[in-house]
Write a protein that holds these residues in place. Sequence first.
Motif, short mmCIF file in Angstrom:
data_model
loop_
_atom_site.label_atom_id
_atom_site.label_comp_id
_atom_site.label_asym_id
_atom_site.label_seq_id
_atom_site.Cartn_x
_atom_site.Cartn_y
_atom_site.Cartn_z
N ALA A 156 0.89 -1.29 0.09
CA ALA A 156 0.01 0.13 0.21
C ALA A 156 0.94 1.18 -0.10
O ALA A 156 0.63 2.18 -0.80
CB ALA A 156 -1.03 -0.01 1.31
N ARG A 157 1.85 1.37 0.96
CA ARG A 157 2.88 2.41 0.61
C ARG A 157 3.30 2.72 -0.68
O ARG A 157 3.49 3.81 -1.26
CB ARG A 157 4.04 2.23 1.77
CG ARG A 157 3.70 2.48 3.31
CD ARG A 157 4.76 2.33 3.86
NE ARG A 157 4.47 2.38 5.31
CZ ARG A 157 4.07 3.16 6.16
NH1 ARG A 157 4.20 4.66 5.63
NH2 ARG A 157 3.64 3.27 7.52
N GLU A 158 3.75 1.70 -1.26
CA GLU A 158 4.34 1.69 -2.58
C GLU A 158 3.14 2.39 -3.55
O GLU A 158 3.25 3.16 -4.39
CB GLU A 158 4.65 0.34 -3.14
CG GLU A 158 5.11 0.32 -4.51
CD GLU A 158 5.49 -1.18 -4.96
OE1 GLU A 158 4.82 -1.46 -6.42
OE2 GLU A 158 5.81 -2.00 -4.33
N ILE A 159 1.91 1.69 -3.63
CA ILE A 159 0.83 2.23 -4.42
C ILE A 159 0.66 3.51 -4.09
O ILE A 159 0.30 4.37 -5.06
CB ILE A 159 -0.42 1.37 -4.24
CG1 ILE A 159 -0.14 -0.39 -4.66
CG2 ILE A 159 -1.46 1.64 -4.64
CD1 ILE A 159 -0.99 -1.30 -4.11
N LEU A 160 0.29 3.67 -2.92
CA LEU A 160 0.05 5.50 -2.47
C LEU A 160 0.95 6.23 -2.61
O LEU A 160 0.72 7.61 -2.50
CB LEU A 160 -0.63 5.30 -0.83
CG LEU A 160 -1.97 4.03 -0.93
CD1 LEU A 160 -2.08 4.23 0.62
CD2 LEU A 160 -3.09 4.62 -1.55
N SER A 161 2.21 5.94 -3.03
CA SER A 161 3.31 7.03 -3.23
C SER A 161 3.23 7.51 -4.63
O SER A 161 4.12 8.23 -5.09
CB SER A 161 4.57 6.26 -2.92
OG SER A 161 5.03 5.41 -4.05
N PHE A 162 2.54 6.97 -5.56
CA PHE A 162 2.20 7.34 -7.06
C PHE A 162 1.83 8.72 -6.72
O PHE A 162 1.16 9.19 -6.08
CB PHE A 162 1.17 6.53 -7.72
CG PHE A 162 1.58 5.13 -8.00
CD1 PHE A 162 3.13 4.75 -7.85
CD2 PHE A 162 0.67 4.16 -8.15
CE1 PHE A 162 3.25 3.24 -7.88
CE2 PHE A 162 1.03 2.84 -8.16
CZ PHE A 162 2.47 2.39 -8.06
N ASN A 163 1.81 9.36 -8.00
CA ASN A 163 1.08 10.78 -8.26
C ASN A 163 -0.49 10.66 -7.95
O ASN A 163 -1.06 9.60 -8.38
CB ASN A 163 1.36 11.32 -9.63
CG ASN A 163 2.57 11.90 -9.78
OD1 ASN A 163 3.26 12.24 -8.84
ND2 ASN A 163 3.07 11.90 -10.93
N LYS A 164 -1.17 11.51 -7.43
CA LYS A 164 -2.68 11.26 -7.07
C LYS A 164 -3.28 11.00 -8.24
O LYS A 164 -4.20 10.28 -8.17
CB LYS A 164 -3.19 12.74 -6.61
CG LYS A 164 -4.69 12.62 -6.33
CD LYS A 164 -5.08 13.82 -5.60
CE LYS A 164 -6.39 14.01 -5.04
NZ LYS A 164 -6.85 15.05 -4.62
N SER A 165 -3.06 11.58 -9.57
CA SER A 165 -3.73 11.20 -10.92
C SER A 165 -3.54 9.71 -11.37
O SER A 165 -4.25 9.01 -11.95
CB SER A 165 -3.41 11.96 -11.85
OG SER A 165 -1.91 11.90 -12.36
N ASP A 166 -2.46 9.09 -10.68
CA ASP A 166 -2.05 7.58 -11.09
C ASP A 166 -2.58 6.54 -9.83
O ASP A 166 -2.56 5.57 -10.14
CB ASP A 166 -0.52 7.35 -11.39
CG ASP A 166 -0.04 8.26 -12.35
OD1 ASP A 166 -1.07 8.36 -13.71
OD2 ASP A 166 0.90 8.69 -12.77
N ARG A 167 -2.75 7.41 -8.53
CA ARG A 167 -3.00 6.50 -7.66
C ARG A 167 -4.40 5.91 -7.68
O ARG A 167 -5.26 6.57 -8.18
CB ARG A 167 -2.89 7.31 -6.31
CG ARG A 167 -2.77 6.81 -4.99
CD ARG A 167 -2.48 7.53 -3.80
NE ARG A 167 -3.43 8.83 -3.77
CZ ARG A 167 -3.20 10.03 -3.44
NH1 ARG A 167 -1.70 10.21 -3.31
NH2 ARG A 167 -3.99 11.09 -3.28
N PRO A 168 -4.62 4.55 -7.17
CA PRO A 168 -5.93 4.01 -7.18
C PRO A 168 -6.97 4.77 -6.09
O PRO A 168 -6.40 5.56 -4.92
CB PRO A 168 -5.49 2.54 -6.64
CG PRO A 168 -4.50 2.55 -5.75
CD PRO A 168 -3.54 3.85 -6.50
N THR A 169 -8.01 4.59 -6.33
CA THR A 169 -9.17 5.27 -5.58
C THR A 169 -9.71 4.12 -4.66
O THR A 169 -10.19 4.58 -3.65
CB THR A 169 -10.34 5.98 -6.24
OG1 THR A 169 -10.80 4.85 -7.00
CG2 THR A 169 -9.74 7.01 -7.22
#
Length: 182
Positions: free
Chosen positions: A77-90
């Motif tokens: 989750a830390r890895e996933i949530l470090s993406f730019n907001k536009s690329d991050r999952p909702t």
Amino acid sequence: PLVATNHVSGSALVADHLYKLGHRRIAYIAGPQNTEVGRQRQKGFVERIKKLARGHEAIDLRVYPAEFDYVSGERIAREILSFNKSDRPTAIAAASDQMAIGALRAARDLKLDVPADLSIAGFDDISLAELVVPRLTTVRQPTDHIARRAVEIIFDTNAQSVEDAISGELIARDSTGPAPAN
């Protein structure tokens, strides 16, 4: 004989729930693929998302392999949530509640509001799922029904060697909500 939860249909319930809430960027934290449970839960989730996407708007689904534990759920989750907001999952769907609780911790540490910024769902309905904040949306395994059915089969002298998959139930709690507006 084998009596167990229908992991494929249970995972499909989570996919349906997140889709109905408007989530189109979804991460799935999968259980170990060297286990039948891990493979079945991933199959149910991924196949249902693909079916929902047919003929409709695109769904960005990314699958991340993990173990059935808090540590791997938090790490991924830390890895996933470090993406730019536009690329991050909702939304993040996890193959177990332990993984989902790890993801909740990562979201909290990163100051993301669950469910306003991110929805998180698990599978199993362990006791802790109802105690964490926010309370975890999950699939409840019908353990009482499974136990009763297993005992019936044991004492049935005419029972054949069967596999009995019993449907789980989606328990929608506070960790899931409508997808955030772009």
